[in-house]
Design a protein around this motif. Structure first.
Motif, PDB file in Angstrom:
ATOM      1  N   LEU A  71      41.042  52.035  24.946  1.00  0.00           N
ATOM      2  CA  LEU A  71      41.549  52.125  23.769  1.00  0.00           C
ATOM      3  C   LEU A  71      43.242  52.017  23.624  1.00  0.00           C
ATOM      4  CD1 LEU A  71      39.255  53.945  21.571  1.00  0.00           C
ATOM      5  CD2 LEU A  71      39.487  51.636  21.481  1.00  0.00           C
ATOM      6  N   VAL A  72      43.776  52.422  24.827  1.00  0.00           N
ATOM      7  CA  VAL A  72      45.437  52.369  24.916  1.00  0.00           C
ATOM      8  C   VAL A  72      45.560  51.898  26.361  1.00  0.00           C
ATOM      9  CG1 VAL A  72      45.799  54.290  23.294  1.00  0.00           C
ATOM     10  CG2 VAL A  72      45.020  54.890  25.681  1.00  0.00           C
TER      11      VAL A  72
ATOM     12  N   THR B  11      36.598  47.722  26.105  1.00  0.00           N
ATOM     13  CA  THR B  11      35.905  48.996  25.324  1.00  0.00           C
ATOM     14  C   THR B  11      34.648  48.578  25.201  1.00  0.00           C
ATOM     15  OG1 THR B  11      37.816  49.508  24.050  1.00  0.00           O
ATOM     16  CG2 THR B  11      35.702  50.486  23.413  1.00  0.00           C
ATOM     17  N   ARG B  12      34.186  47.180  24.814  1.00  0.00           N
ATOM     18  CA  ARG B  12      32.823  47.015  24.704  1.00  0.00           C
ATOM     19  C   ARG B  12      32.434  46.981  25.959  1.00  0.00           C
ATOM     20  NH1 ARG B  12      31.587  42.316  20.696  1.00  0.00           N
ATOM     21  NH2 ARG B  12      31.314  44.206  19.417  1.00  0.00           N
TER      22      ARG B  12
ATOM     23  N   PRO C  65      33.942  60.236  19.060  1.00  0.00           N
ATOM     24  CA  PRO C  65      35.658  60.428  18.911  1.00  0.00           C
ATOM     25  C   PRO C  65      35.861  61.453  17.848  1.00  0.00           C
ATOM     26  CG  PRO C  65      34.750  58.553  17.610  1.00  0.00           C
ATOM     27  CD  PRO C  65      33.665  58.997  18.293  1.00  0.00           C
TER      28      PRO C  65
ATOM     29  N   GLN D  40      37.171  56.538  12.883  1.00  0.00           N
ATOM     30  CA  GLN D  40      36.623  56.161  14.064  1.00  0.00           C
ATOM     31  C   GLN D  40      35.140  55.801  14.387  1.00  0.00           C
ATOM     32  OE1 GLN D  40      39.008  58.820  16.388  1.00  0.00           O
ATOM     33  NE2 GLN D  40      39.633  57.148  17.610  1.00  0.00           N
TER      34      GLN D  40
END
Lengths: 509, 404, 361
Positions: free
Chosen positions: A311-312, A330-331, A342, A348
């Motif tokens: 995610l980052v 991510t998926r 999360p 989230q």
């Protein structure tokens, strides 16, 4: 006004919300010029109480007396007029305003029609100097760090002439040396005769700063302790907070297997300015192992999780089940078998205005039983939602209700159930029992233990040190983005771990 | 204003005039900097600028105002209707009131009812257009000089000001065609030549807005509602009150812009705003939600509009293309110097293409000038989005007592 | 509970229509007209076979426009640019159809494809600006509308694409009869229901299916519910923005075709240019749901068509534009109230239901 009167006296405060009693028969007495801590679990009713005292909500029953005078607060302005100031947990600052503008907002000095910036600046500087709160009045808040922002918040209330300060979880966002600075400031303020209400659930901090401690449990005050007269340990306080049956999250037996599920090497995450938030760390987790990461919030935990989920932006290599997933989305990480609980449930992990069964699919919409090919499998998803509701004891009348209608604990159980379904090989969990009632907490712990026995690898982050020590097989201490120590959960105490998190002490491996 | 800022402003003005002057010389088109052009450009800039200023008031208080167009439409109608019966100043008053009512409607929908602000603004636009079309038919069809889609002429007018002592000698100087000096003369003369009193009022409103929003208690509180309404609320600021005042005043300003349009064309006409509310919104973004930049944007749009409309012999559009190319080169060079190489290069390439077009063709269709403001806006947004600082809580609904 | 949800979702539109009738009545009385007579004459005319055909045809256009807007709304993407997308689509489509001399079976699909591609391409600029440069689609699509207007007027007025058409207005070349998609005189022997009416029903069903039964639709709705949760769940927000904007633009490209291919035969300078805004209003009324949008489109078309009758009652037909405006503004406000109350009442109901369970346990 009576000089010897109590600074704050609450009697028989009740506050009900639809379906919930937030406060029942709260009684509280605070002597002037003291630091009075209010402790309690998440959801015990601390914030409601604070909102009542600060005029943001009205009690259904009960009386409030400030300096011996009865008060009824219609709005925060009334509370401010009565000399009460609030430092919110989430800072209430306008980023595009200067420090000065933030402080004077609402009680601005004027010269004719114009704002009197010079007078304001002088006033702020003198208050800051008296209380050891150094700030640059003309700096833009957007450019300032967390410690500075908190000082601005305190200056804000002092500027309004507050003599009673409410600090809501003030240390949650601070790094250790900032906590020390804050505590020094609080001692200075006390010397000036200011009364401080300190809301927290971090017991070691409370014991370090408070003159008196009041414990709240399930919406009501269950007792007060004068720390000068009575010696009380963190454990005893904790037992007062949760009642007698303090559940222990202990895991039994060694279930760690050979297979390395997650292997992370040289992981780094950089902030927008280029500063490393996660600084070149490496670790691995085996099947059946729970790895706990201990650390004061804001030392890079959240960023580690986000990096592992893709995610980052990050550098470094992540192997999952032997496969390099560093460049996966991510998926596809989720599809490979990584579950994710999360930190921020509402933002989230849930679609609050969608029914439970649609929430069941979130993050799993590409996998069975939620979809077949590019089509959704609604009956499959509904059936499986029923299973989660049953197995995880989600209290709900139906799977068609909106997620927002459930209590926090039940929302969390649904999320845990969702992330554990489809037999993941790795679970990444942030504060899995935060804001959850004791019963749900025990249930979530049970599920984690069982999955661990079945071979699940878990990366656990928690601010609750008892939870971290009780569940983890291995603990690593994170400070400023780096691992600074290892701790053995079998022998370490929460106090030792807490010290290690501040970078002050060493713990035995 | 500090020295650095002053120097920068001076440099920008200096470069702009130089570029204008080069273009004027190259295309041999004295219209580009004539007092007449500048005076008209200011006139065209007024309604756009007022819409932009209206946007600033609303968005500084955290309410996105897509309804500006509708409020302007209400203003044009109010001015046409009242102006026809009681004269131009009554028209201004009615336009302002009608616009404010439109603002109030947006405030009710967006603030009290918490409707998504873009949706609420769109609804205001729809209602305003429908209402004015209907009222125009009911009130104007049988009126002498009126029609189904337009009002009878507005009685009287708003006086224009010409300071002959200043304007006349400067105009003479402009006609001499001396590089730079004549252009400065033309530009300055334009400020004192056939200047509508409403333009002067508009200038006052810009200056007043700067002062009120950034130097007074009222302004600080109003802006706090757009930056962090929850913080403001926790300090006892009546956020809802400030938002209401801001949005209503926003409608008032847009209404004034509409009134100006009707008075300038001496009648109310359906569709007379022609999307100026939206362009105003663009100038506001262009100007980084501040009056100075917004005003500059409005003047630029007004200038382009003027050149298109007074184009005799198809010279102005070609001049505009050269002008645009030179501006692109200057900005491109500036961007490269400050380290933004790729954007700077893109500007330079675009500039070269325009120079090529300028050299290749003698005639350009007026549509090129028609789209110039919109393309400029897109270009600015695409390259400067990161540097823009909209109010932090712009567009976010606020409900008292609820966190964010 | 689902029945209750349906019931509460009807409150807002009914309230909107009710208040709008009340407001209109007040205005009618003010201009010395009989509200009852006016409404009954509108309904009487609207019920005639001829008017019903016109209503269905106009509703077809509105329905397509509203779908184009709604698919963006579903993920909080505001495509204000349907106007530009459909006018450009219809102009290019019209020009292509006018130059083709192919059998209907080839010509019409080509025209449709061209219009959809042009619409999607125009919307694609806004999508790119948003994803790559962070430009709000609200502003960029408004700007693109103006630019489209200028391009169209330039093309028709100044290039060889434009011709003088029979109506004494410049437009694209007349489309040969083989390139038209006429309809069938189903209700009224003299007026045809557009062929596009049936196509748009199919599109409506497809829209519902994609949104509610496919993974893509789920991702789209999830993004609309919570952008942050969608991201955490693995949805690529930029990709979704681009795809959705392209679909929205492609749908918008269709908006001008029912009229172009069913009636006008040429995109000329009198072609209506604000059906996009009508689409926004109807998407709001129909709450982005295809059935709701269909009802909204029919209501809107009814008001537009029946307003032609008002001149007989001595009332300006623009009274219906006020009705439409009032309906929209009341409906969006009441939806918001209903939504909030729904969330609150559901919380209460759940708490109550759970208390009962515990008592009985």
């Amino acid at each position: 006004m009576n000089d010897s009167a109590l600074a704050v006296e609450l009697k028989g405060i009740w506050k009900r919300f639809p379906g919930v009693i937030a406060n029942s028969d709260i009684n509280l007495s605070i002597a002037p010029g003291t630091v009075h801590a209010i402790v309690g679990e998440n959801g015990a009713g601390k914030s409601t109480l604070m909102k009542i005292l600060y005029g943001m909500q009205k009690p259904d029953e009960g009386t409030i007396a400030i300096n011996g005078e009865f008060k009824e607060f219609e709005s925060p302005s009334d509370a401010i007029d009565a000399g009460i100031g609030m430092v919110h947990q989430h800072f209430m600052l306008a980023d595009n305003f200067t420090v000065l503008e933030n402080i004077i907002l609402g009680s601005e000095p004027r010269k004719g029609a114009k704002l009197d910036f010079d007078t304001a600046r002088n006033q702020i500087n003198s208050i800051a100097a008296e209380n050891g709160l150094a700030v640059d009045a003309d700096a833009l808040v957007a450019d300032l760090g967390v410690g500075d922002r908190q000082r601005i918040e305190i200056l804000k209330v002092l500027y309004r002439g507050a003599r009673i300060l409410i600090l809501d979880e003030p240390t949650a966002v601070l790094v250790p040396h900032e906590v020390d600075e804050l505590f020094n400031t609080l001692r200075d303020l006390k010397r000036e005769g200011i009364t401080i209400m300190f809301i927290s659930h971090k017991l070691d901090e409370v014991l370090a700063i408070a003159d008196e401690i009041t414990v709240i449990r399930q919406g009501t005050t269950v007792g007060s302790v004068d720390t000068k007269k009575q010696n009380i340990s963190a454990l005893e306080l904790a037992e007062m907070m949760v009642g007698s049956e303090l559940p222990t999250p202990e895991t039994r037996g060694n279930t760690i297997r050979e297979e390395v599920v997650l292997d992370v090497t040289n992981l780094s995450v950089h902030a927008a300015g280029g500063k490393a938030i996660v600084d070149d760390i490496s670790f691995s987790i085996r099947s059946g192992e729970i790895l706990g990461i201990a650390g004061v919030e804001g030392n890079g935990q959240a960023e580690i999780l986000d990096a592992l989920m893709g995610l980052v932006e990050n550098t470094g290599v992540v192997h999952f089940k032997g496969e390099d997933i560093s460049n996966q989305s991510t998926r596809s990480r989720r599809e490979l078998g990584i579950g994710f609980i999360p930190e921020d449930r509402h933002r989230q992990a849930l679609m609050l205005e969608a029914p439970l069964w649609e929430n069941r699919m979130l993050g799993h919409q590409t996998m069975a039983p939620n979809s077949k090919g590019f089509l959704l499998n609604i009956s499959g998803a509904k059936e499986d939602t029923q299973r989660i509701v049953r197995e995880y004891d989600v209290r709900t009348p139906s799977i068609d209700v909106l997620a927002s209608a459930l209590s926090g604990g039940n929302q969390q159980k649904l999320i845990v159930g969702r992330e554990m379904s489809g037999s993941p090989r790795l679970l990444i969990a942030a504060h899995p029992t935060r804001g959850v009632d004791v019963g749900a907490q025990a249930a979530i712990w049970d599920h984690l233990r069982n999955a661990r026995e079945a071979g699940l690898a878990v990366l656990l982050i928690s601010a609750d040190l008892d939870e971290l020590i009780g569940l983890s097989d291995t603990i690593k201490v994170l400070l400023r983005g780096q691992f600074v120590a290892d701790a053995n959960p079998a022998t370490v105490t929460p106090q030792e771990l807490g010290t290690a998190m501040t970078g002050a002490g060493k713990v035995s491996a | 204003m500090n020295i650095l800022k002053q120097r920068r402003m001076f440099m920008i003005a200096f470069s702009a005039i130089t570029i204008l002057s080069i273009t004027r010389t190259f295309t041999d088109n004295s219209d580009l900097t004539s007092a007449d052009t500048i005076s008209q450009a200011l006139g065209f800039a007024v309604p756009i600028g007022l819409a932009g200023l209206a946007g600033i008031w609303s968005e500084r208080a955290g309410v996105v105002n897509i309804g500006l167009e509708g409020m302007m439409v209400l203003g044009t109608f109010g001015a046409g209707w009242a102006g026809w019966q009681w004269g131009a100043w009554a028209g201004v008053l009615a336009g302002v009131l009608f616009g404010a009512l439109g603002g109030l409607l947006l405030a009710v929908a967006a603030i009290t009812f918490g409707v998504d602000q873009i949706i609420a603004g769109t609804a205001v636009n729809l209602l305003a257009v429908g209402l004015t079309k209907f009222l125009a038919i009911v009130l104007f069809t049988n009126a002498p000089g009126g029609g189904q889609a337009q009002s009878p002429p507005i009685k009287g007018s708003i006086p224009n000001i010409t300071v002959e002592a200043i304007a006349n000698p400067l105009i003479t100087l402009h006609d001499k065609g001396i590089f730079f000096i004549s252009d400065v003369a033309g530009l300055v003369a334009g400020l004192f030549y056939q200047l509508s009193l409403l333009s002067v009022i508009t200038f006052g409103l810009f200056a007043g807005t700067s002062y009120i929003l950034w130097k007074t208690r009222f302004g600080l509180r109003l802006r706090s509602a757009g930056e962090n309404p929850w913080a403001a609320d926790s300090l006892g600021v009546n956020v809802v009150k400030y938002k209401y005042l801001a949005v209503t005043f926003s409608g008032l300003l847009a209404g004034l812009g509409g009134a100006y349009l009707s008075i300038a064309s001496t009648i109310y006409r359906n569709g007379n705003t022609a999307g100026r509310g939206f362009i105003g919104l663009a100038t506001m973004i262009f100007g980084n939600w501040r009056p100075g930049g917004t005003g500059a944007g409005a003047i630029m749009f007004g200038y382009i509009d003027t050149l298109r409309l007074i184009d005799t012999g198809n010279k102005n559009v070609r001049g505009l293309i050269l002008l645009g190319a030179l501006v692109l080169f200057v900005i491109g060079a500036y961007l490269m110097r400050t380290g933004k190489r790729s954007t700077g290069t893109a500007f330079a390439i675009l500039g070269s293409v325009m120079i090529g077009a300028f050299l290749a063709a003698k005639n350009f269709p007026p549509e090129v000038a028609q789209v110039a403001p919109y393309i400029t806006t897109l270009l600015v947004l695409a390259t400067a989005s990161q540097n823009l600082r909209p109010p932090a809580a712009d567009g976010v609904p606020f409900r008292k007592g609820e966190g964010h | 509970m689902n029945l209750r949800r349906l019931g509460t979702s009807l409150i807002a539109p009914l309230l909107g229509v009710g208040i709008s009738i009340a407001v209109t009545s007040v205005i009618l009385i003010a201009i010395h007209a009989q509200p009852l007579a006016v409404f009954s004459s509108m309904i009487k005319y609207g019920a005639s076979a001829h008017a019903m055909t016109l209503i269905l045809n106009l509703a077809t256009t509105y329905f397509l426009s509203a779908l184009a807007v709604a698919i963006g709304f579903k993920m909080n993407l505001f495509n204000i640019g349907v106007n530009g997308q459909y006018t450009l689509g219809a102009m290019v489509g019209g020009a292509v159809a006018g130059s083709l001399h192919l059998p209907t079976i080839l010509s019409v699909p080509i025209t449709i494809a061209v219009a959809m591609i042009v619409g999607a391409g125009w919307a694609g600029i806004a999508a790119w600006l948003k994803v790559a440069r962070g430009v709000s689609e609200v502003i960029s699509t408004i700007m693109l509308n103006f630019i489209a207007t200028a391009i169209i007027s330039y093309t028709i007025v100044r290039t060889s694409v434009g011709h003088e058409t029979s109506l004494n207005v410049r437009g694209t070349a007349m489309i040969p009869e083989s390139g038209m998609l006429r309809g069938i005189p189903l209700l009224d022997p003299k007026t045809e229901i557009y062929g596009f009416f049936f196509i748009s029903i199919a599109i409506g069903i497809l829209y519902w299916f994609v949104l509610n039964r496919t993974r893509f639709g789920y991702d789209l709705r999830a993004t609309g519910h919570s952008a942050t949760a969608a991201r955490t769940s693995g949805i690529d927000a930029k990709r979704m923005t681009v795809i959705t904007m392209l679909i929205s633009g492609a749908l918008a490209g269709l908006v001008g075709l029912p009229y172009l291919l069913g009636d006008a035969g040429s995109y000329n300078l009198n072609f209506p240019t604000d059906w996009g805004f009508t689409g926004i209003a109807i998407a709001l009324l129909g709450r982005n749901n295809p059935i709701g949008i269909a009802v909204g489109a029919l209501l809107w078309a009814f008001l537009d068509v029946a307003s032609g009758q008002l001149i007989l009652e001595g009332v300006p037909r623009e009274i219906t534009t006020i009705m439409q405006g009032v309906i929209v503004i009341v409906v969006v406000m009441s939806y918001e109230i209903v939504r909030r109350n729904q969330v609150k009442s559901e919380q209460k109901n759940v708490a109550r239901a759970l208390e009962k369970q515990e008592v009985s346990a």
